[in-house]
Each structure stands twice: as structure tokens, then as C-alpha cells.
Write a protein that holds these residues in place. Structure first.
Motif, PDB file in Angstrom:
ATOM      1  N   TYR A   1     -76.612 -21.458  -7.328  1.00 16.28           N
ATOM      2  CA  TYR A   1     -78.030 -21.733  -7.779  1.00 16.28           C
ATOM      3  C   TYR A   1     -78.026 -21.684  -9.320  1.00 16.28           C
ATOM      4  N   VAL A   2     -76.630 -21.824  -9.985  1.00 13.09           N
ATOM      5  CA  VAL A   2     -76.534 -21.930 -11.445  1.00 13.09           C
ATOM      6  C   VAL A   2     -77.147 -23.396 -11.764  1.00 13.09           C
ATOM      7  N   GLY A   3     -77.872 -23.321 -12.836  1.00 14.88           N
ATOM      8  CA  GLY A   3     -78.316 -24.675 -13.260  1.00 14.88           C
ATOM      9  C   GLY A   3     -79.495 -25.344 -12.529  1.00 14.88           C
ATOM     10  N   THR A   4     -80.174 -24.430 -11.662  1.00 16.52           N
ATOM     11  CA  THR A   4     -81.319 -24.766 -10.815  1.00 16.52           C
ATOM     12  C   THR A   4     -82.486 -24.160 -11.271  1.00 16.52           C
ATOM     13  N   ASN A   5     -83.713 -24.441 -10.500  1.00 21.78           N
ATOM     14  CA  ASN A   5     -84.773 -23.902 -10.813  1.00 21.78           C
ATOM     15  C   ASN A   5     -85.412 -23.540  -9.788  1.00 21.78           C
ATOM     16  N   THR A   6     -85.525 -22.321  -9.177  1.00 23.56           N
ATOM     17  CA  THR A   6     -86.374 -22.068  -7.926  1.00 23.56           C
ATOM     18  C   THR A   6     -87.826 -21.741  -8.223  1.00 23.56           C
ATOM     19  N   HIS A   7     -88.435 -21.605  -9.383  1.00 26.78           N
ATOM     20  CA  HIS A   7     -89.740 -21.428  -9.875  1.00 26.78           C
ATOM     21  C   HIS A   7     -90.547 -20.259  -9.656  1.00 26.78           C
ATOM     22  N   MET A   8     -89.884 -19.625  -8.435  1.00 24.23           N
ATOM     23  CA  MET A   8     -90.166 -18.042  -8.153  1.00 24.23           C
ATOM     24  C   MET A   8     -89.012 -17.569  -7.377  1.00 24.23           C
ATOM     25  N   GLU A   9     -89.379 -16.214  -6.990  1.00 22.66           N
ATOM     26  CA  GLU A   9     -88.298 -15.443  -6.188  1.00 22.66           C
ATOM     27  C   GLU A   9     -88.395 -16.402  -4.778  1.00 22.66           C
ATOM     28  N   THR A  10     -87.078 -16.543  -4.193  1.00 22.85           N
ATOM     29  CA  THR A  10     -87.083 -17.229  -3.006  1.00 22.85           C
ATOM     30  C   THR A  10     -86.052 -16.519  -2.063  1.00 22.85           C
ATOM     31  N   LYS A  11     -86.506 -16.279  -0.872  1.00 22.95           N
ATOM     32  CA  LYS A  11     -85.450 -15.646   0.103  1.00 22.95           C
ATOM     33  C   LYS A  11     -84.825 -16.777   0.653  1.00 22.95           C
ATOM     34  N   VAL A  12     -83.501 -16.747   0.761  1.00 27.52           N
ATOM     35  CA  VAL A  12     -82.580 -17.673   1.713  1.00 27.52           C
ATOM     36  C   VAL A  12     -81.703 -16.796   2.533  1.00 27.52           C
ATOM     37  N   GLU A  13     -81.607 -17.490   3.680  1.00 24.04           N
ATOM     38  CA  GLU A  13     -80.534 -17.099   4.684  1.00 24.04           C
ATOM     39  C   GLU A  13     -79.291 -17.806   4.650  1.00 24.04           C
ATOM     40  N   VAL A  14     -78.299 -16.750   4.706  1.00 22.93           N
ATOM     41  CA  VAL A  14     -76.713 -17.089   4.613  1.00 22.93           C
ATOM     42  C   VAL A  14     -76.003 -16.758   5.824  1.00 22.93           C
ATOM     43  N   PRO A  15     -75.302 -17.627   6.739  1.00 28.27           N
ATOM     44  CA  PRO A  15     -74.727 -17.020   7.719  1.00 28.27           C
ATOM     45  C   PRO A  15     -73.823 -16.001   7.566  1.00 28.27           C
ATOM     46  N   GLN A  16     -73.393 -14.953   8.101  1.00 24.46           N
ATOM     47  CA  GLN A  16     -72.463 -13.942   7.867  1.00 24.46           C
ATOM     48  C   GLN A  16     -71.109 -14.700   7.890  1.00 24.46           C
ATOM     49  N   ASN A  17     -71.089 -15.802   8.495  1.00 21.38           N
ATOM     50  CA  ASN A  17     -69.607 -16.416   8.866  1.00 21.38           C
ATOM     51  C   ASN A  17     -69.446 -17.372   7.827  1.00 21.38           C
ATOM     52  N   SER A  18     -70.192 -17.553   6.960  1.00 21.40           N
ATOM     53  CA  SER A  18     -70.070 -18.835   5.838  1.00 21.40           C
ATOM     54  C   SER A  18     -68.709 -18.995   5.403  1.00 21.40           C
ATOM     55  N   PRO A  19     -68.422 -20.260   5.491  1.00 22.19           N
ATOM     56  CA  PRO A  19     -66.975 -20.432   4.786  1.00 22.19           C
ATOM     57  C   PRO A  19     -66.919 -20.186   3.154  1.00 22.19           C
ATOM     58  N   THR A  20     -68.087 -20.565   2.670  1.00 19.80           N
ATOM     59  CA  THR A  20     -68.051 -20.383   1.085  1.00 19.80           C
ATOM     60  C   THR A  20     -67.760 -18.852   0.680  1.00 19.80           C
ATOM     61  N   ILE A  21     -68.423 -17.983   1.501  1.00 21.21           N
ATOM     62  CA  ILE A  21     -68.412 -16.670   1.126  1.00 21.21           C
ATOM     63  C   ILE A  21     -66.914 -16.080   1.434  1.00 21.21           C
TER      64      ILE A  21
END
Length: 233
Positions: free
Chosen positions: A167-187
Motif C-alpha cells: 500500500y505504499v504510495g496509495t490512498n485508502t482515504h480512510m482506515e480499511t479492513k483487508v483480508e489476506v490469505p494465511q497461505n499468501s505466497p507474498t507473505i
């Protein structure tokens, strides 16, 4: 807080399963982390890629143990590298200075399910190419948090670093809840690269001791002189 064992081992249980976040048995198909994200960006700030950075600790985290700081730094470096950024060499100025803050609500009165662990990254430009401080305006700021950590704060850093870097360099405009899979390859990639960096750092040989002048030897002996002839009788 006393320093713990080898910093790289603090990540060994990260992403170890749903129990770390208290996920129940109802969601058997795709357990997900729920992460709170609040990101802002300057209107003309491009999405950072191919730029160098230098991390600086916010005053509030300077008192943290060296083990915690080394784990957090390794995770942030791994996550930003995945976004095409790189840490500036020690003898070169960086394009950005990124101030880092992190922490965990450990008050006894707080409900464990509502206990927050957070990471915040705030970037400023460095147009004057300073070596030790940012000289330009703030470009972006992103704060990510997760609730209900039941273990050490460091175990959440692969997750938080990965989401923050996204999310660096982006604008969410307000606090947002996102869901990330526990098996995410990025993590998983952030975790593995952070572990490698910490293991490499720990395996590096210690620097040689500073050279010292050789000990002084005995004073030079006086040059030989001709023996005095005995008196003649």
C-alpha cells in the motif's frame, strides 16, 4: 524486555497457523488474516519503484530490544524489495528516508482479541542528497495493524510488512479492513527472505580487532668500544 535468542528464530513460528490469531474452526477452507490499513499519499507522488531508501527508527521505538529491531528491519527490507525498492549503501545518499514505528498494546486490561499490533512507514524525499536526514516533503504514509496476536509481536511482522509495502504510495482515504490469505505466497516470500538475511548477518565473521602497535622491545645496546690496553710496566 530482555533480548531473546537468535533473531532469525523469532520468525520461525511466524505464519505458523490459525491459532496465532485465534481463528476458529468455522473457516476451514481459507483462513484469512484481517488487517487494518490506513494509507495516504501526496497527490503527485508516484508509486515507488527502483528507488533507494534508508530506514530510520521513530523515537518511540528506539528503546526496543536490538532483536526486535533487527527482525522488523529484515521483514521491511524483504517486503520493500518485493516492490522494486532497495536499501541505499552505507556510503551513498538515499532517494527516500522511511521512518519506522511499530508496537503492540500489552496493557493487562485489554481484551486479547482486541490487542493491536501495528507497523507504520512514513517516507520523505531527499532532494538534497543528505546522508543522515530527509530534506524533502512527506510522500506517503501507511499504517497497518492486526488484532488478537497471542504470541510475540515479531511473528506478525512478515504479514504487516507485506501489506504495508503493497500500500505504499496509495490512498485508502480512510482506515480499511483487508483480508489476506494465511497461505499468501507474498507473505511467505517476505518471511523466507527475512530469515535468510538474519541468518547471513548472524553467520558473518566478527570484524578483526583494531591493529595495535607492536610492543616495545629492549633498548638497543650501545655500540661496542675498543678495549683499553693494559698499562705497560
Amino acid at each position: 524486555m530482555k533480548p531473546h535468542r537468535c533473531p532469525s528464530r523469532l520468525l520461525a513460528i511466524a505464519l505458523g497457523g490459525a491459532s496465532m490469531f485465534g481463528t476458529g474452526c468455522g473457516n476451514l477452507f481459507m483462513p484469512k488474516h484481517k488487517v487494518l490499513v490506513d494509507a495516504i499519499s501526496a497527490p503527485d507522488a508516484p508509486k515507488p519503484s527502483g528507488v533507494s531508501y534508508r530506514l530510520v527508527a521513530k523515537r518511540s521505538v528506539v528503546s526496543q530490544t536490538s532483536a526486535q529491531i533487527s527482525v522488523v528491519k529484515a521483514c521491511i527490507d524483504a517486503a520493500l524489495s518485493g516492490q522494486g525498492m532497495f536499501e541505499a549503501p552505507p556510503n551513498a545518499p538515499s532517494d527516500l528516508f522511511i521512518e519506522v514505528a511499530f508496537g503492540q498494546d500489552v496493557a493487562a486490561r485489554v481484551d486479547p482479541a482486541a490487542r493491536e499490533t501495528f507497523l507504520q512507514l512514513s517516507a520523505r524525499s531527499n532532494p538534497e542528497r543528505s546522508m543522515d536526514r530527509a530534506t524533502g516533503p512527506e510522500l506517503w504514509d501507511v499504517r497497518v495493524a492486526v488484532l488478537g496476536i497471542s504470541g510475540r509481536m515479531e511473528t506478525a511482522m512478515p504479514l504487516l510488512s507485506s501489506v504495508a509495502a503493497t500500500y505504499v504510495g496509495t490512498n485508502t482515504h480512510m482506515e480499511t479492513k483487508v483480508e489476506v490469505p494465511q497461505n499468501s505466497p507474498t507473505i511467505a516470500a517476505v518471511r523466507e527472505n527475512a530469515l535468510k538475511a538474519l541468518d547471513t548477518r548472524n553467520a558473518a565473521p566478527p570484524p578483526p580487532p583494531a591493529s595495535t602497535p607492536p610492543p616495545a622491545g629492549p633498548p638497543p645496546s650501545a655500540p661496542p668500544t675498543a678495549a683499553t690496553p693494559p698499562p705497560q710496566t
